[in-house]
Design a protein around this motif. Structure first.
Motif, PDB file in Angstrom:
ATOM      1  N   LEU A 142      51.719  37.954  50.585  1.00 46.72           N
ATOM      2  CA  LEU A 142      51.096  39.112  49.921  1.00 46.72           C
ATOM      3  C   LEU A 142      50.467  40.071  50.926  1.00 46.72           C
ATOM      4  CD1 LEU A 142      50.284  40.747  47.426  1.00 46.72           C
ATOM      5  CD2 LEU A 142      48.201  39.382  47.325  1.00 46.72           C
ATOM      6  N   GLY A 177      39.874  47.327  59.772  1.00 48.13           N
ATOM      7  CA  GLY A 177      39.844  46.028  59.088  1.00 48.13           C
ATOM      8  C   GLY A 177      40.985  45.148  59.564  1.00 48.13           C
ATOM      9  N   VAL A 182      45.649  41.372  55.709  1.00 51.40           N
ATOM     10  CA  VAL A 182      46.435  42.605  55.644  1.00 51.40           C
ATOM     11  C   VAL A 182      46.439  43.286  57.010  1.00 51.40           C
ATOM     12  CG1 VAL A 182      46.647  44.864  54.537  1.00 51.40           C
ATOM     13  CG2 VAL A 182      45.924  42.909  53.168  1.00 51.40           C
ATOM     14  N   ARG A 220      33.842  47.463  64.018  1.00 55.68           N
ATOM     15  CA  ARG A 220      33.817  48.249  62.772  1.00 55.68           C
ATOM     16  C   ARG A 220      32.396  48.386  62.219  1.00 55.68           C
ATOM     17  NH1 ARG A 220      33.049  45.193  58.418  1.00 55.68           N
ATOM     18  NH2 ARG A 220      33.406  42.969  58.645  1.00 55.68           N
ATOM     19  N   ARG A 246      36.366  46.648  52.089  1.00 56.63           N
ATOM     20  CA  ARG A 246      35.361  47.466  51.398  1.00 56.63           C
ATOM     21  C   ARG A 246      34.687  48.419  52.390  1.00 56.63           C
ATOM     22  NH1 ARG A 246      31.672  43.628  48.350  1.00 56.63           N
ATOM     23  NH2 ARG A 246      33.615  42.990  47.371  1.00 56.63           N
ATOM     24  N   SER A 268      43.812  50.004  51.007  1.00 53.72           N
ATOM     25  CA  SER A 268      44.097  48.762  50.274  1.00 53.72           C
ATOM     26  C   SER A 268      43.144  48.588  49.092  1.00 53.72           C
ATOM     27  CB  SER A 268      43.980  47.554  51.212  1.00 53.72           C
ATOM     28  OG  SER A 268      42.616  47.330  51.539  1.00 53.72           O
ATOM     29  N   ILE A 291      47.386  51.480  47.844  1.00 53.54           N
ATOM     30  CA  ILE A 291      48.485  50.514  47.937  1.00 53.54           C
ATOM     31  C   ILE A 291      48.438  49.521  46.776  1.00 53.54           C
ATOM     32  CG2 ILE A 291      49.507  48.703  49.380  1.00 53.54           C
ATOM     33  CD1 ILE A 291      47.906  49.979  51.751  1.00 53.54           C
ATOM     34  N   SER A 348      36.389  33.885  57.685  1.00 56.97           N
ATOM     35  CA  SER A 348      36.568  34.738  58.856  1.00 56.97           C
ATOM     36  C   SER A 348      37.879  34.387  59.526  1.00 56.97           C
ATOM     37  CB  SER A 348      35.404  34.546  59.825  1.00 56.97           C
ATOM     38  OG  SER A 348      35.622  35.340  60.970  1.00 56.97           O
TER      39      SER A 348
HETATM   40  N1  LIG Z   1      46.055  46.707  47.205  1.00 53.25           N
HETATM   41  C1  LIG Z   1      46.626  45.537  47.306  1.00 53.25           C
HETATM   42  O1  LIG Z   1      47.740  45.314  46.803  1.00 53.25           O
HETATM   43  C2  LIG Z   1      45.946  44.443  48.065  1.00 53.25           C
HETATM   44  C3  LIG Z   1      46.596  43.238  48.327  1.00 53.25           C
HETATM   45  C4  LIG Z   1      45.944  42.275  49.093  1.00 53.25           C
HETATM   46  C5  LIG Z   1      44.657  42.524  49.552  1.00 53.25           C
HETATM   47  N2  LIG Z   1      44.039  43.688  49.233  1.00 53.25           N
HETATM   48  C6  LIG Z   1      42.683  43.987  49.704  1.00 53.25           C
HETATM   49  O2  LIG Z   1      42.756  44.092  51.120  1.00 53.25           O
HETATM   50  C7  LIG Z   1      41.535  43.623  51.689  1.00 53.25           C
HETATM   51  C8  LIG Z   1      41.858  42.562  52.714  1.00 53.25           C
HETATM   52  O3  LIG Z   1      42.354  41.419  52.041  1.00 53.25           O
HETATM   53  P1  LIG Z   1      42.736  40.133  52.882  1.00 53.25           P
HETATM   54  O4  LIG Z   1      43.141  39.069  51.940  1.00 53.25           O
HETATM   55  O5  LIG Z   1      43.645  40.521  53.956  1.00 53.25           O
HETATM   56  O6  LIG Z   1      41.286  39.804  53.494  1.00 53.25           O
HETATM   57  P2  LIG Z   1      40.789  38.534  54.260  1.00 53.25           P
HETATM   58  O7  LIG Z   1      41.875  38.006  55.118  1.00 53.25           O
HETATM   59  O8  LIG Z   1      40.139  37.587  53.331  1.00 53.25           O
HETATM   60  O9  LIG Z   1      39.675  39.215  55.166  1.00 53.25           O
HETATM   61  C9  LIG Z   1      38.774  38.427  55.893  1.00 53.25           C
HETATM   62  C10 LIG Z   1      38.306  39.256  57.075  1.00 53.25           C
HETATM   63  O10 LIG Z   1      37.813  40.501  56.623  1.00 53.25           O
HETATM   64  C11 LIG Z   1      36.982  41.059  57.602  1.00 53.25           C
HETATM   65  N3  LIG Z   1      36.049  41.870  56.836  1.00 53.25           N
HETATM   66  C12 LIG Z   1      34.989  41.458  56.110  1.00 53.25           C
HETATM   67  N4  LIG Z   1      34.399  42.513  55.490  1.00 53.25           N
HETATM   68  C13 LIG Z   1      35.143  43.605  55.828  1.00 53.25           C
HETATM   69  C14 LIG Z   1      35.048  44.988  55.503  1.00 53.25           C
HETATM   70  N5  LIG Z   1      34.076  45.456  54.703  1.00 53.25           N
HETATM   71  N6  LIG Z   1      35.959  45.821  56.022  1.00 53.25           N
HETATM   72  C15 LIG Z   1      36.950  45.374  56.820  1.00 53.25           C
HETATM   73  N7  LIG Z   1      37.082  44.070  57.176  1.00 53.25           N
HETATM   74  C16 LIG Z   1      36.187  43.205  56.670  1.00 53.25           C
HETATM   75  C17 LIG Z   1      36.369  39.888  58.330  1.00 53.25           C
HETATM   76  O11 LIG Z   1      36.616  40.070  59.721  1.00 53.25           O
HETATM   77  P3  LIG Z   1      35.573  40.789  60.691  1.00 53.25           P
HETATM   78  O12 LIG Z   1      34.238  40.761  60.000  1.00 53.25           O
HETATM   79  O13 LIG Z   1      35.600  39.944  61.910  1.00 53.25           O
HETATM   80  O14 LIG Z   1      36.080  42.180  60.909  1.00 53.25           O
HETATM   81  C18 LIG Z   1      37.167  38.665  57.838  1.00 53.25           C
HETATM   82  O15 LIG Z   1      37.692  37.899  58.878  1.00 53.25           O
HETATM   83  C19 LIG Z   1      40.688  43.104  50.539  1.00 53.25           C
HETATM   84  O16 LIG Z   1      39.755  44.093  50.187  1.00 53.25           O
HETATM   85  C20 LIG Z   1      41.687  42.885  49.408  1.00 53.25           C
HETATM   86  O17 LIG Z   1      41.103  43.028  48.152  1.00 53.25           O
HETATM   87  C21 LIG Z   1      44.657  44.656  48.515  1.00 53.25           C
END
Ligand SMILES: NC(=O)c1ccc[n+]([C@@H]2O[C@H](COP(=O)([O-])OP(=O)(O)OC[C@H]3O[C@@H](n4cnc5c(N)ncnc54)[C@H](OP(=O)(O)O)[C@@H]3O)[C@@H](O)[C@H]2O)c1
Length: 356
Positions: A142, A177, A182, A220, A246, A268, A291, A348
């Motif tokens: 995903l 991010g 992602v 960031r 976020r 995202s 997205i 993390s």
């Molecule tokens: N639109 C879509 O179709 C879709 C699909 C999948 C995911 N998403 C969204 O994409 C985002 C990422 O998802 P994921 O599953 O890849 O996340 P994840 O792997 O669970 O992200 C964890 C990492 O996020 C970083 N992080 C924490 N708060 C953050 C912030 N406010 N901004 C940027 N980085 C941050 C942290 O690293 P550091 O603190 O070390 O930077 C942590 O290691 C989420 O918001 C999710 O809801 C959207």
């Protein structure tokens, strides 16, 4: 494998009987593949935020979802049966795939990852090398799809596609991010498409992001992160920005506004506040798109990434399955706790995985 009804394997699944109901493990029918589908015996599944959402959120995010439902997007396992038009896979192959049960166009339990036998679309499946364990492979789909949708679809950043020998692009991609799943995929895809990558992450994950190919990583959380990025990009062309996590959209819009390039930002976070920000940014010449990580299944990006790019890239090592899998259990019954762990947050650079 024969498709004879009597030979079909017994399937079981993690069922969501109705919205807000508790998950239950129970029998599920085995669904034979359609002409362009593949059935995979799941060996590992991963948990995404969308899977872990509390019941009420489903009404907003996937209001069309039919119940009883089988959710889950990320699966790795062995092919057991292929559809009549499938030529690229055979029973026994080790693969990862993006399971599409939650997509409005699919919306059927047979395509949820959280069951033993999962129906996948042929062009959303990649062969994986022997050296890659199923648990680690399952972290990819995903988040890879989300990154690829934002970066390569023409309605988002429209960047060049990744290939085994990309032409070097004299341009920069900003991944805000980059320590998210992602973001890790986006960083690697951008490098494999020939771009320089400027990334943001917290100091604790900066090294990991650099190891994925980012040319520079800015903190960031720094109050002057935007200033630093604008200085770093200088007069180079910013080919596009991925705003992930976020709070990522305002600084990404600010950087796009103050640099030379396409002024395109793919977010995202398709929430209402982000959409308002995007409308305001449009007045200042920045185009923000939102997205949905499954749309690549309907255009050239899905097969370009899953069929043409990923298998070779994983085998040669130019693309890593990241973040690290944290295996929290074995069997479908371990999934409710795994989902609760993701819901409670705090991961993390790790992804929760259950072996099956
Ligand atoms: N639109 C879509 O179709 C879709 C699909 C999948 C995911 N998403 C969204 O994409 C985002 C990422 O998802 P994921 O599953 O890849 O996340 P994840 O792997 O669970 O992200 C964890 C990492 O996020 C970083 N992080 C924490 N708060 C953050 C912030 N406010 N901004 C940027 N980085 C941050 C942290 O690293 P550091 O603190 O070390 O930077 C942590 O290691 C989420 O918001 C999710 O809801 C959207």
């Amino acid at each position: 494998m024969s498709t004879n009804e009597h030979d079909r394997p017994h399937n079981s699944a993690l069922w969501m009987p109705k919205r807000r109901a508790r998950f239950e493990v129970g029998p599920a029918s085995y669904t034979a593949p359609g002409p362009h589908e593949i059935v995979v015996r799941a060996r590992a599944v991963a948990v995404n935020l969308v899977d872990a959402m509390a019941g009420p959120a489903y009404r907003v995010v996937v209001p069309w979802l039919r119940y009883p439902a089988i959710i889950g997007s990320d699966v790795a396992g062995n092919v057991v049966e292929v559809g009549s038009s499938v030529t690229g896979f055979a029973p026994g192959d080790r693969v990862l795939g993006h399971a599409m049960a939650l997509e409005k166009s699919q919306n059927r339990a047979a395509e949820g990852a959280y069951q033993q036998y999962v129906v996948l679309m042929e062009h959303m499946v990649s062969a994986i090398p022997e050296s890659l364990p199923f648990e680690q492979a399952s972290v990819v789909p995903l988040t890879l799809s989300t990154a690829a949708t934002g970066m390569f679809q023409q309605d988002h950043l429209g960047l060049h596609l990744p290939t085994a020998a990309p032409d070097r692009q004299d341009a920069v991609v900003l991944v805000w991010g980059a320590a998210t799943g992602v973001g890790m995929n986006a960083t690697q895809l951008a490098k494999n498409a020939g771009y320089d990558v400027v990334a943001t992450a917290s100091p604790r994950t900066a090294e990991e992001v650099r190891s994925l190919g980012a040319d520079a990583v800015i903190d960031r959380t720094a109050t002057d992160a935007v200033e630093q990025l604008v200085r770093l990009i200088g007069d180079r062309t910013l080919a596009g920005t991925m705003a992930i996590g976020r709070g990522s959209l305002p600084p990404c819009i600010a950087v796009a506004e103050r640099t030379t390039g396409t002024r395109r930002v793919a977010s995202s976070q398709p929430d209402p506040a982000s959409r308002i920000r995007g409308r305001l940014a449009a007045r200042r010449g920045v185009h923000v798109s939102y997205i949905w990580g499954g749309t690549l299944k309907d255009n050239e990006v899905g097969p370009a990434v899953y069929r043409d790019f990923l298998p070779g890239a994983l085998a040669s090592g130019v693309f890593r399955a990241e973040p690290k899998a944290r295996i929290v259990g074995d069997g479908l019954a371990a999934l409710p706790d795994a989902l609760a762990q993701v819901r409670s947050g705090g991961l993390s650079a790790e992804k929760i995985v259950v072996a099956l």
